[in-house]
Design an enzyme around this catalytic site. Sequence first.
Site, short mmCIF file in Angstrom:
data_model
loop_
_atom_site.label_atom_id
_atom_site.label_comp_id
_atom_site.label_asym_id
_atom_site.label_seq_id
_atom_site.Cartn_x
_atom_site.Cartn_y
_atom_site.Cartn_z
N ARG A 47 0.73 -1.22 -0.10
CA ARG A 47 -0.07 0.10 0.08
C ARG A 47 0.91 1.19 -0.02
O ARG A 47 2.27 1.32 0.45
CB ARG A 47 -0.89 -0.02 1.54
N ILE A 67 3.06 4.41 -0.36
CA ILE A 67 4.53 4.67 -0.92
C ILE A 67 5.16 3.20 -1.17
O ILE A 67 5.83 2.89 -2.18
CB ILE A 67 5.48 5.38 -0.09
N GLY A 112 5.42 1.87 8.32
CA GLY A 112 5.28 2.89 9.27
C GLY A 112 3.77 3.31 9.63
O GLY A 112 2.86 3.16 8.56
N ILE A 113 3.63 3.76 10.70
CA ILE A 113 2.25 4.12 11.08
C ILE A 113 2.36 5.63 11.91
O ILE A 113 3.58 5.85 12.38
CB ILE A 113 1.64 3.24 12.23
N GLN A 121 7.71 17.95 13.99
CA GLN A 121 6.27 18.40 13.54
C GLN A 121 5.53 18.21 14.71
O GLN A 121 5.33 17.49 15.53
CB GLN A 121 5.71 17.38 12.58
N GLY A 177 2.64 17.50 17.02
CA GLY A 177 1.74 16.33 17.19
C GLY A 177 2.42 15.08 16.91
O GLY A 177 1.85 13.84 16.66
N GLN A 178 3.91 14.99 16.65
CA GLN A 178 4.55 13.80 16.06
C GLN A 178 5.73 13.57 16.91
O GLN A 178 6.71 13.34 16.25
CB GLN A 178 4.90 13.97 14.73
N TYR A 211 6.43 9.72 16.19
CA TYR A 211 6.92 9.66 14.86
C TYR A 211 8.31 10.46 14.50
O TYR A 211 8.92 9.59 13.78
CB TYR A 211 5.70 10.19 13.90
N ILE A 263 3.36 13.31 0.93
CA ILE A 263 3.07 12.35 -0.12
C ILE A 263 1.63 11.95 -0.29
O ILE A 263 1.19 11.89 0.77
CB ILE A 263 3.93 11.38 -0.31
#
Length: 243
Positions: A13, A15, A87-88, A144, A146-147, A150, A183
């Site tokens: 799914r 990228i 990745g999530i 970023q 909120g991340q 991540y 993306i």
Amino acid sequence: MSQKVAVVTGGTRGIGLSISNALIAEGHKVAAVYFGNNEAAMKFEGAANGNGKAFKFDVSDYAACERGYAEIVESLGDVSILVNNAGITRDGMFHKMPEENWHSVIHTNLNSCFNMCRVIVPGMRDQKFGRIVNISSINGQKGQFGQVNYAAAKAGMIGFSKALALESAAKGITVNTVCPGYIETEMTGHMNQDVLDSIVKQIPVGRMGKPQEIADVVSFLVSEKAAFITGATLSANGGQYMA
Ligand code: CAA
């Protein structure tokens, strides 16, 4: 380049799917690892004309990676190319972030990179050839809102790649990181539209990237032509952040 076996995590799914298809188009056999979506995996296999196979296992689980790798080798042969793309996101302001959202993102995005490299690198060392590409993110380079989870995982992939590149160079294995910007995928599709619109305004080329534009970078990095590139961090973000 002669035909190789490539493993692409999250390869059915977004990228990852574009990367899998690009490597098939380059003549490689692709093992696309997935965990969630059976339908997407079947669709990928169906379109791959026998050159792509989906393998279902959890890349955040080391024992599952050992078993999954053994199945891939048995089915397709020795692995020469690894793209750690799975990745999530579990976005949220840090002061409200549940512990679970920290651990799940670190496990799936960063520990997976250790797990897959740890099971695959010994075989690459034996072959004296390997190409590893780790898909990080612009948000691992610049942070970023909120991340925290991540960004930490994605920044971790950059340091991981540089250290592994040093250890692997003499064995013909290159290890590089690609940092996509925003993306057009399901992941960004889930973002609040107002937030996304404000981000797109900050992209100098004036648009989001396409999965194929990341797949093209990966295709080059895994080719024979890229033998002198290792330990590099390549940004593909429309000029949004220049590292
Ligand atoms: N810049 C500046 N301020 C921001 C901000 C930003 N980017 N985002 C939020 N804020 C501010 C808000 O204005 C607000 O300020 P006030 O309290 O003064 O009003 C405060 O931060 C809290 O914002 P919210 O009320 O919106 O808080 P929330 O908890 O509902 O959501 C958020 C905050 C999680 C950061 C949300 O805005 C969000 O989801 N942002 C997008 C995060 C993002 O870019 N994710 C990328 C997903 S795609 C991906 O990750 C792929 C990749 O690799 C690029």
